[in-house]
Design an enzyme around this catalytic site. Structure first.
Site, short mmCIF file in Angstrom:
data_model
loop_
_atom_site.label_atom_id
_atom_site.label_comp_id
_atom_site.label_asym_id
_atom_site.label_seq_id
_atom_site.Cartn_x
_atom_site.Cartn_y
_atom_site.Cartn_z
N GLN A 183 58.34 5.15 49.11
CA GLN A 183 59.63 5.77 49.44
C GLN A 183 59.79 6.96 48.52
O GLN A 183 59.94 6.79 47.31
CB GLN A 183 60.78 4.77 49.25
N PRO A 310 64.34 -0.87 51.29
CA PRO A 310 65.71 -0.72 50.76
C PRO A 310 66.66 0.09 51.64
O PRO A 310 67.87 0.09 51.40
CB PRO A 310 65.48 0.00 49.43
N GLY A 312 67.88 1.64 55.71
CA GLY A 312 67.82 1.35 57.14
C GLY A 312 66.62 2.06 57.72
O GLY A 312 65.81 1.49 58.45
N GLY A 313 66.53 3.33 57.39
CA GLY A 313 65.41 4.12 57.89
C GLY A 313 65.11 5.28 56.98
O GLY A 313 65.96 5.66 56.16
N MET A 314 63.90 5.79 57.09
CA MET A 314 63.52 6.99 56.34
C MET A 314 62.72 7.88 57.28
O MET A 314 61.76 7.43 57.92
CB MET A 314 62.69 6.59 55.10
N GLU A 315 63.14 9.14 57.32
CA GLU A 315 62.67 10.06 58.34
C GLU A 315 61.29 10.66 58.06
O GLU A 315 61.10 11.86 58.25
CB GLU A 315 63.71 11.18 58.51
N HIS A 339 69.23 8.49 64.51
CA HIS A 339 69.48 9.18 63.24
C HIS A 339 68.17 9.70 62.64
O HIS A 339 68.04 10.90 62.33
CB HIS A 339 70.17 8.23 62.26
N GLU A 340 67.19 8.83 62.50
CA GLU A 340 65.93 9.26 61.88
C GLU A 340 65.23 10.30 62.75
O GLU A 340 64.63 11.25 62.25
CB GLU A 340 65.01 8.07 61.60
N HIS A 343 66.60 13.75 62.23
CA HIS A 343 66.08 14.43 61.04
C HIS A 343 64.87 15.31 61.37
O HIS A 343 64.49 16.17 60.57
CB HIS A 343 65.66 13.41 59.98
N GLU A 362 71.94 15.26 55.74
CA GLU A 362 72.52 14.04 56.30
C GLU A 362 73.74 14.28 57.20
O GLU A 362 73.89 13.60 58.21
CB GLU A 362 72.85 13.04 55.19
N ASP A 421 70.60 10.11 43.86
CA ASP A 421 71.05 8.94 44.59
C ASP A 421 72.58 8.83 44.60
O ASP A 421 73.17 8.31 45.54
CB ASP A 421 70.46 7.71 43.88
N TYR A 429 77.26 12.21 54.52
CA TYR A 429 76.94 11.75 55.87
C TYR A 429 78.09 12.01 56.85
O TYR A 429 77.92 12.71 57.84
CB TYR A 429 76.64 10.24 55.86
#
Ligand code: BES
Ligand code: ZN
Length: 655
Positions: A183, A310, A312-315, A339-340, A343, A362, A421, A429
């Site tokens: 990540q 960790p 929901g999603g990562m693009e 959403h992803e 991106h 975001e 973070d 968002y």
């Protein structure tokens, strides 16, 4: 294919004194007026609109001296060692030294470096590793020559690398093979690759990755669809991306095609569920393309990871990383995929130049996600999704305004000295998305849609600061159409401006009416609503609207009818657990404990642990559960939960 990504002189970083900065600016102006530039001279020098976008980018979260010398391509040669929990090998940086400097500064965090070589020379060049900062790591300063083209760094990662999560077989669906995923966002790529870890620099990459033969490796690049015979995988990402989008996953993976350009990777036992859940992905891509132009990345695949992921999603480009908690069995949580996917335009094609500009990634993405959902599933559904989010924004906005950093409610942030973070709030968002939606309503879709489409076309494969966007907005939309809009209040002001669009859902009004009757009924049958009558979002709203006076007997009444405690829908369960803790309804305990031990998605963990921590008894319960669950969580999640529970590593026994 040619990409109009920014030549180095469009993006330069100021971390110097003012006088040096001014001298640098003068040099830059002279440089531009002479028509000089490095690469891509023709495309940019002849394009006057591009010159307007000259901006100084000061990425406070990177040590890299990209204004002098930058990586244009990197190649990874890595072996994945599950026994040692390390990646070892080297990274080859192809560099462009535009200022003939003799030093190149990379970001690193915890890697062990054995040697660094230049071009084809095999002897090590000099390098120094600066002081270590917990968050940002250390500057790695390498002595180079003015004509150096290649820097090769030989290294091994630490087993504690924050970007890497190493899973034991029992933490996977199959329970037989280990698993690894990375990540990178925001500043974690430097913990597994020594690199210039700033979103303001774009690079292409390639990789040669060796994994145990039983496993398969995939990256944010072109991927194989079958395991290789010898555990060796080669990757290429030919489009320039920021470093935080370099990603790798290794596990017992199987691929299934979803359409001509879409597919899913996951562990074999989860594959059928994924195929069912993601049936509409191609429709989503078509919807996004109609709105904002062609999908520029070739394939769009999804990897569904084990539940400890960790987020929901990562693009990650070409390959979205996703949590299995979206597999509700009824496709009701697929807005996360929208959403992803979104991106692929906002974030990956046009990228925030620094983490202070995070809302450009975001906020735009939530706005586009909602437009995609509207096109594919209708306005009624997309309004419900946005209403749920709007409620979350209102709460968090109030909390932030009452805390130490009310300025964190600005869209443009100032995160100097802080973890990026901390900018990952609903402000970026949802306030970001509502800014765009409010503009859309004022201007009208017939003007707003082409404006955004033009924004992506003109900035594709570039990085953008908030200030660049604001200038562009005035020039291309507001001034030509004679529109006054409180842009500065939205972006540089606190809270939610008065003119924010109303986010309303007719269906939610009816749901709230039903929820109000809870106190006057003795059986949930009297509600006359079956579980299947309402969508996931309606049930979430229903749970949020349970009246304050309703006690645990009312919770038991609802649970008897709808089995919320163990319904299998992660969003509903997470809402239900928070409400149940508030009401002292403890029948949830075994289910909640199971949920907290298996799921590592921070968005769910945080509110549940926060709610538990509000009472002494709850805090003790939370700590007991956490001691069992913590080994399953990624460091991103433990970072947050440790703080909520006042957990000091080493002081407690992890089971
Ligand atoms: N890019 C983010 C995840 C992220 C942000 C990782 C900042 C690290 C630092 C991703 O696109 C995201 O927003 N995920 C959300 C899902 C979404 C539907 C709002 C999440 O994981 O909850
Ligand atoms: Zn996102």
């Amino acid at each position: 294919m040619l990409y109009l990504w920014p030549p180095y002189y469009l993006i330069f970083k100021i971390n110097m004194t003012n006088s040096v900065k001014f001298a640098g600016l003068l040099m830059l102006m002279t440089f531009l007026s002479c028509g000089g530039s490095g690469e891509n001279t023709d495309e940019t020098a002849n394009d006057s609109t591009k010159l307007d976008t000259i901006a100084a980018v000061n990425d406070q979260h990177s040590y890299a001296n990209t204004e002098d010398v930058r990586t244009s391509h990197l190649h990874l040669n890595l072996t994945v060692n599950f026994d040692k929990k390390t990646l070892s090998g080297n990274v080859v940086h192809d560099i462009i030294n535009s200022s003939s400097t003799s030093e190149m500064i990379f970001d690193m965090n915890d890697e062990t470096i054995s040697k660094i070589t230049l071009d084809d020379d095999t002897t090590s060049t000099q390098f120094t590793i600066g002081d270590d900062d917990d968050l940002l790591g250390s500057p790695l300063t390498v002595t180079i020559k003015p004509d150096t083209k290649k820097v090769t760094i030989y290294f091994e990662t630490s087993p504690e690398s924050s970007a890497l999560q190493w899973l034991a077989p029992q933490q996977t669906a199959g329970k037989k093979q280990p698993y690894l995923f990375t990540q990178g966002e925001a500043v974690l790529t430097r913990t597994w690759i020594p690199c210039q870890d700033t979103p303001s620099n774009r690079i292409t990459y390639s990789a040669d990755i060796q994994v145990p033969v039983e496993l398969m490796a995939v990256m944010s690049a072109d991927n194989a669809t079958e395991k290789s015979a010898n555990g060796n995988y080669k990757f290429k990402m030919d489009q320039p991306i920021p470093s935080y989008l370099i990603a790798l996953a290794v596990g017992d993976l199987k691929f299934a095609s979803l359409g001509d350009r879409t597919g899913v990777y996951t562990e074999p036992s989860v594959l059928d569920k994924c195929i069912y859940e993601f049936a509409d992905v191609e429709k989503m891509i078509v919807a996004a393309e109609e709105l904002y132009g062609d999908y520029k990345w070739g394939r769009y695949d999804i990897i569904v990871l084990p539940p400890s992921f960790p987020f929901g999603g990562m693009e990650n480009p070409k390959l979205t990383f996703a949590t299995p908690t979206i597999l509700a069995g009824d496709r009701s949580l697929v807005s996360l995929i929208a959403h992803e996917l979104a991106h692929s335009w906002s974030g990956n094609l046009v990228t925030n130049a620094t983490w202070d500009d995070f809302w450009l990634n975001e906020g735009f993405t939530v706005y586009i996600e909602n437009r995609i959902m509207e096109k594919v599933y209708g306005r009624e559904h997309s309004d419900m999704l946005l209403s749920i989010e709007f409620q979350e924004l209102q709460h968090e906005n109030d909390d932030i305004l009452a805390g130490d950093h009310p300025e964190d409610t600005h869209l443009k942030l100032d995160l100097e000295g802080r973890d990026p973070d901390e900018g990952m709030t609903t402000i970026a968002y949802i306030k970001g998305a509502l800014f765009l939606k409010t503009l859309e309503e004022v201007v009208g879709r017939e003007k707003f849609d082409p404006f955004l489409r033009g924004y992506f076309a003109e900035h594709e494969f570039q990085t953008v600061t908030t200030e660049m966007f604001v200038t562009y907005l005035h020039e291309k939309l507001l001034t030509p159409n004679n529109i006054t809009f409180n842009v500065d209040e939205w972006i540089y002001g606190e809270g939610i401006p008065e003119n924010c669009v109303k986010v309303e859902s007719d269906r939610f009004v009816k749901v709230a009416e039903k929820a109000l009757t809870i106190n006057s009924i003795t059986s949930a049958k009297e509600l006359k609503v079956k579980r299947a009558d309402w969508s996931t979002q309606e049930w979430m709203h229903f749970i949020r609207q349970i009246p304050a006076e309703a006690d645990e007997t009312k919770m038991a009444m609802l649970d008897k009818e709808y089995n919320f405690s163990n319904c299998g829908n992660s969003e509903i369960m997470a809402e239900w657990y928070v409400a149940s803790i508030q009401k002292g309804y403890d029948k949830i305990d075994p289910y909640m404990e199971n949920f907290l031990i298996t799921v590592g998605r921070r968005k769910f963990l945080q509110p549940i642990y926060e709610e538990l921590a509000k009472t002494e008894e709850g805090l003790a319960q939370a700590k007991l559960i956490y001691s069992k669950a913590r080994p399953n969580y990624h460091s991103i999640s433990t970072g947050t939960i440790d703080e909520i529970l006042g957990w000091e590593s080493g002081k407690h026994l992890d089971y």
